[in-house]
Design an enzyme around this catalytic site. Structure first.
Site, PDB file in Angstrom:
ATOM      1  N   SER A 122      -9.977   3.608  -5.187  1.00 48.68           N
ATOM      2  CA  SER A 122      -9.301   4.016  -3.966  1.00 48.68           C
ATOM      3  C   SER A 122     -10.106   3.422  -2.816  1.00 48.68           C
ATOM      4  O   SER A 122     -11.602   3.355  -2.590  1.00 48.68           O
ATOM      5  CB  SER A 122      -9.155   5.369  -3.677  1.00 48.68           C
ATOM      6  N   GLY A 174     -12.974  19.554  -8.665  1.00 53.88           N
ATOM      7  CA  GLY A 174     -14.352  19.582  -8.536  1.00 53.88           C
ATOM      8  C   GLY A 174     -15.152  18.255  -8.531  1.00 53.88           C
ATOM      9  O   GLY A 174     -16.021  18.162  -8.733  1.00 53.88           O
ATOM     10  N   HIS A 190      -4.807   1.421   3.690  1.00 55.56           N
ATOM     11  CA  HIS A 190      -5.250   2.480   2.484  1.00 55.56           C
ATOM     12  C   HIS A 190      -4.608   1.726   1.375  1.00 55.56           C
ATOM     13  O   HIS A 190      -3.548   1.117   1.254  1.00 55.56           O
ATOM     14  CB  HIS A 190      -4.733   3.691   2.648  1.00 55.56           C
ATOM     15  N   ASN A 246      -4.728   2.443  -3.193  1.00 55.19           N
ATOM     16  CA  ASN A 246      -5.379   2.887  -4.482  1.00 55.19           C
ATOM     17  C   ASN A 246      -4.680   2.721  -5.632  1.00 55.19           C
ATOM     18  O   ASN A 246      -3.598   2.567  -5.538  1.00 55.19           O
ATOM     19  CB  ASN A 246      -5.855   4.649  -4.318  1.00 55.19           C
TER      20      ASN A 246
END
Length: 306
Positions: free
Chosen positions: A98, A264, A112, A114
């Site tokens: 990304s 996480g 951008h 990704n």
């Protein structure tokens, strides 16, 4: 459903892609990317490794971040299963690259891109694999030739995989990169796809590679055209104001940001997409007929750019 048990070909390709892109950007900027290798240890929510490459305060790019990650988790987060409820709670593996590049010159657009692959192992049934990704352009000052070039390059990358792909993924991009709370497009779009497995593993992986390989040809000619254009405080102030919209989208609506935070992931790497500086204004007026006003009226709209 696409099935596969070995992610090594995807990993090898994505590591090479990261090096190819950062090498090309460093050559234009004259600066160097710092490589930050990280690891999520057993016992954490995620396990795995990644490499975040970041160029800060360069001549051309105020911030250019390009990250590779390869992680495993015990449970797919809600952002990854909203369209696949049958996989809710399944163990998963995610691998991707990304990037977000924030230029210094306001006449150079932010970009951008990704590309990624996810594999999930449901309690019953085979391993399920799918691909996602795309690229989009966010100008601060609009130029027709830049928008046309970017979209033509995206179309050419997808043409070998069916005439339906570019119009489908262009519409998907327009609908995805939309600030609902502002009723406003983030930029001029590009292409975007997710949960893609309809060409089988080999075909879907090939399509993902074609999109990723088109990134540099889509973006670098625009950078070369605009990076030395003169600008002043007015353009810089407007750039920072528009960057505020970019921050709003990434934090409020972006599924990739939500996936990383919910699973996480490494916060520093997830938030490398943020610009180093941004600003907000209360009900900022735009001078009618100005280049700033034309950005909203002529470029931040859903258009056929081909």
């Amino acid at each position: 459903m696409t099935t596969m048990t070995d992610s090594s070909p995807v990993r090898s390709y994505l590591l090479e892609l990261q090096q190819r892109i950062t090498g090309s950007i460093a050559a234009i900027d004259g600066g160097l990317f710092a490589a930050d290798a990280w690891e999520k240890m057993p016992g954490e929510t995620l396990q795995g490794k990644g490499i975040t490459q970041i160029l800060e305060q360069g001549k051309v790019f105020e911030r250019a971040g390009c990250g590779f990650s390869h992680v495993q988790g015990a449970r797919l987060p809600p952002s990854a299963t909203q369209h696949r409820p049958e996989l809710a709670g399944a163990p998963f593996e995610a691998i991707g690259v990304s990037l977000v590049f924030h230029p210094r010159n306001p006449y150079v657009p932010t970009v951008h891109m990704n590309v990624r692959m996810l594999m999930a192992t449901p309690a019953s049934g085979p391993v399920v694999c799918w691909f996602g990704g795309g690229m989009d352009l966010t100008p601060y000052y609009g130029f027709e030739e830049d928008a046309v070039h970017f979209h033509q390059t995206c179309q050419a990358a997808l043409a070998p995989f069916g005439d339906d792909k570019y119009p489908r993924f262009k519409t998907w991009c327009d609908e995805y990169f939309y600030l609902k709370h502002r009723a406003e497009q983030r930029g001029i779009g590009g292409v975007f796809f997710d949960d893609f497995q309809e060409l089988g593993f080999d075909g879907s992986f090939a399509m993902m590679r074609s999109v990723a390989d088109a990134f540099l040809p889509a973006y670098l000619p625009i950078v070369e055209r605009r990076k030395d254009m003169p600008y002043g405080e007015r353009e810089r102030d407007f750039q920072l104001y528009r960057r505020g919209r970019y921050v709003e989208f990434n934090l409020v609506w972006d599924r990739g940001t939500h996936f990383g935070l919910q699973s996480g992931g490494r916060t520093e790497s997830i938030l490398m997409s943020m610009p180093p500086l941004a600003s907000w204004s209360y009900q900022r007026p735009l001078e009618p007929g100005s280049a700033e006003a034309r950005l909203t009226s002529e470029f931040l709209v859903r258009r056929d750019w081909l």
